[in-house]
Design a protein around this motif. Structure first.
Motif, mmCIF file in Angstrom:
data_model
loop_
_atom_site.group_PDB
_atom_site.id
_atom_site.type_symbol
_atom_site.label_atom_id
_atom_site.label_comp_id
_atom_site.label_asym_id
_atom_site.label_seq_id
_atom_site.Cartn_x
_atom_site.Cartn_y
_atom_site.Cartn_z
ATOM 1 N N GLY A 286 1.002 -1.204 -0.009
ATOM 2 C CA GLY A 286 0.111 -0.092 0.024
ATOM 3 C C GLY A 286 0.863 1.190 0.001
ATOM 4 O O GLY A 286 2.155 1.220 0.522
ATOM 5 N N ARG B 45 0.253 5.469 0.799
ATOM 6 C CA ARG B 45 -0.560 6.718 1.166
ATOM 7 C C ARG B 45 -0.796 7.658 -0.191
ATOM 8 O O ARG B 45 0.031 7.934 -0.858
ATOM 9 N N VAL C 210 -3.945 3.615 0.480
ATOM 10 C CA VAL C 210 -4.388 3.446 2.050
ATOM 11 C C VAL C 210 -4.537 4.921 2.370
ATOM 12 O O VAL C 210 -3.715 5.661 3.103
ATOM 13 N N HIS D 142 -4.540 5.230 6.335
ATOM 14 C CA HIS D 142 -3.362 5.584 6.689
ATOM 15 C C HIS D 142 -3.131 7.233 6.575
ATOM 16 O O HIS D 142 -2.468 7.925 7.390
ATOM 17 N N ILE E 21 -2.360 -6.196 5.725
ATOM 18 C CA ILE E 21 -1.690 -7.446 5.191
ATOM 19 C C ILE E 21 -2.455 -8.376 5.375
ATOM 20 O O ILE E 21 -2.559 -9.578 4.715
ATOM 21 N N VAL F 92 8.093 -3.298 0.228
ATOM 22 C CA VAL F 92 8.100 -1.981 0.783
ATOM 23 C C VAL F 92 9.733 -1.682 0.806
ATOM 24 O O VAL F 92 10.525 -2.333 0.602
ATOM 25 N N GLN G 236 10.120 0.729 6.219
ATOM 26 C CA GLN G 236 8.994 0.070 6.655
ATOM 27 C C GLN G 236 9.312 -1.403 7.430
ATOM 28 O O GLN G 236 8.300 -1.981 7.797
ATOM 29 N N HIS H 133 7.706 -1.787 10.600
ATOM 30 C CA HIS H 133 6.157 -2.242 10.645
ATOM 31 C C HIS H 133 6.053 -3.624 10.327
ATOM 32 O O HIS H 133 5.008 -4.349 10.675
HETATM 33 N N1 TRP Z 1 3.062 2.300 5.653
HETATM 34 C C1 TRP Z 1 3.346 2.047 4.358
HETATM 35 C C2 TRP Z 1 4.082 3.332 3.696
HETATM 36 O O1 TRP Z 1 4.171 4.558 4.526
HETATM 37 C C3 TRP Z 1 1.885 2.237 3.612
HETATM 38 C C4 TRP Z 1 1.286 0.897 3.791
HETATM 39 C C5 TRP Z 1 0.108 0.808 4.466
HETATM 40 C C6 TRP Z 1 1.506 -0.339 3.610
HETATM 41 N N2 TRP Z 1 -0.311 -0.572 4.729
HETATM 42 C C7 TRP Z 1 0.485 -1.276 3.982
HETATM 43 C C8 TRP Z 1 2.646 -0.969 2.786
HETATM 44 C C9 TRP Z 1 0.507 -2.741 3.893
HETATM 45 C C10 TRP Z 1 2.575 -2.463 2.797
HETATM 46 C C11 TRP Z 1 1.692 -3.114 3.222
HETATM 47 O O2 TRP Z 1 5.004 3.380 2.988
#
Ligand code: TRP
Ligand code: AMP
Length: 331
Positions: free
Chosen positions: A11, A13, A44, A47, A139, A149, A153, A156
């Motif tokens: 994803g 933003r 997203v 987010h 995910i 990614v 990331q 995360h």
């Molecule tokens: N946090 C990611 C970013 O800032 C964006 C993101 C949101 C994402 N949900 C995700 C990336 C799920 C991979 C999978 O780039």
């Protein structure tokens, strides 16, 4: 029997038109992965709300980003699902359920959270703390095992894996534990040659720019600071123009390196060449983008169809999750 293909989810933003950093660091990879994986790519928007104050841009930016993705080769006709996060509300439900097994300390300890607190001390909202929980919900809702990614990331992804393990330990083997897939271009520098290319720093080059605009931005790029005069030999290894030549001028990069080291080519000429090659590389992209842009309804239809297909997967997961937790069924 054919083997089940692995599933990719990623994803981004909705920040508007995409730049070279987004393209080399993410989009190009999203496109390539379609050969070997079932791919799901998501705008997203929820987010984005954790940091955004001007939500009036969300619709336009979602549209602009989707145009860039489609024009770059993300292709729903090959089975790829492209959709908007908020169109499949089960993610919000899963976010809440996962939040119940998330120790608060796991979230407040994350370096990504601490950085956001530094950046926006007056807006440390509840959603911001939960950002990684929402990402874990993205995910796992779509049962992805592979997540392309940027290395930024990594915390995360590690968090997602921990939550999955914890959830499965508590409630049975329901969620899939994902693996990160890092890209080769982890950090494309901006035209300042120092910081990561980013729209918020205004050091970016948009991939949809017309050739004159690309030229304008490339000509502002910082080159080797030690090369003060045209006759000074250059050091390509410290020059961001050269690092982009490696991708956009693959055929002539050896010659460029040689000429730079021997002061056979000046920085201005070198940048003109780069601007030209970037503009040429994205010429077919600009054409495809204009074609999509002539039919905005088709773009929104792609997203609507993506949401329909994503919902089917989401519904399966959320039912299994609620059942595993033991929430009373509805008769
Ligand atoms: N946090 C990611 C970013 O800032 C964006 C993101 C949101 C994402 N949900 C995700 C990336 C799920 C991979 C999978 O780039
Ligand atoms: P963002 O626009 O920051 O949400 O990023 C969207 C995607 O592009 C993420 O996968 C990032 O890792 C990637 N990305 C953004 N900027 C860069 C950059 N300068 N270099 C490499 N990748 C980037």
């Amino acid at each position: 029997m054919t083997e089940q293909r692995h599933r990719v989810f990623s994803g981004a933003r909705p920040t508007g038109r995409q730049h070279l950093g987004n393209y080399l660091g993410a989009i190009r990879n999203y496109v390539a992965l379609q050969d070997d994986y079932d791919c799901i790519y998501c705008v997203v928007d929820l987010h984005a709300l954790t940091t955004l104050s001007d939500t009036d841009k969300l619709r336009t930016w979602t549209y602009e980003m989707t145009l860039d993705w489609l024009a770059a080769g993300i292709d729903p006709d090959r089975g790829t699902i492209l959709f908007v996060q908020s169109h499949v509300p089960q993610v919000v439900e899963l976010h809440l359920l996962l939040s119940m097994v998330t120790p608060l300390g796991w979230l407040t300890r994350l370096p990504t959270f601490k950085e956001k607190v530094r950046q926006q001390p007056d807006n440390v909202n509840y959603g911001l703390v939960g950002y990684p929980v929402l990402m874990a919900a993205d995910i796992t809702l779509y049962k992805a095992d592979t997540v392309p990614v940027g290395v930024d990331q990594a915390p995360h992804l590690e968090f997602t894996r921990e939550i999955v393990r914890r959830f499965n330990r508590l409630f049975g083997d329901v969620l899939v534990e994902p693996q990160a897939k890092y890209t080769e271009f982890t950090k494309v520098l901006g035209i300042d040659g120092k910081q990561k290319m980013s729209k918020s720093l205004n050091n970016h080059i948009e991939i949809a720019s017309p050739p004159e605009e690309i030229q304008g931005r490339v000509m502002q790029m910082m080159t080797d600071p030690a090369r003060r005069y045209r006759s000074d030999p250059g050091h390509p290894e410290v020059c961001n123009v050269y690092s982009l030549h490696k991708f956009f001028s693959a055929d002539e990069v050896g010659q460029i390196e040689h000429d730079c080291r021997n002061a056979g080519i000046g920085c201005v000429q070198c940048k003109r060449k780069l601007a030209q090659n970037i503009a040429d590389y994205f010429a077919p992209f600009r054409e495809r983008r204009a074609e999509w842009d002539a039919h905005p309804d088709d773009v929104w239809d792609v997203l609507a169809d993506g949401a329909r297909r994503a919902s089917a997967i989401a519904e399966e997961t959320i039912t299994a999750v609620k059942d595993a937790i033991g929430l009373p069924e509805r008769r």
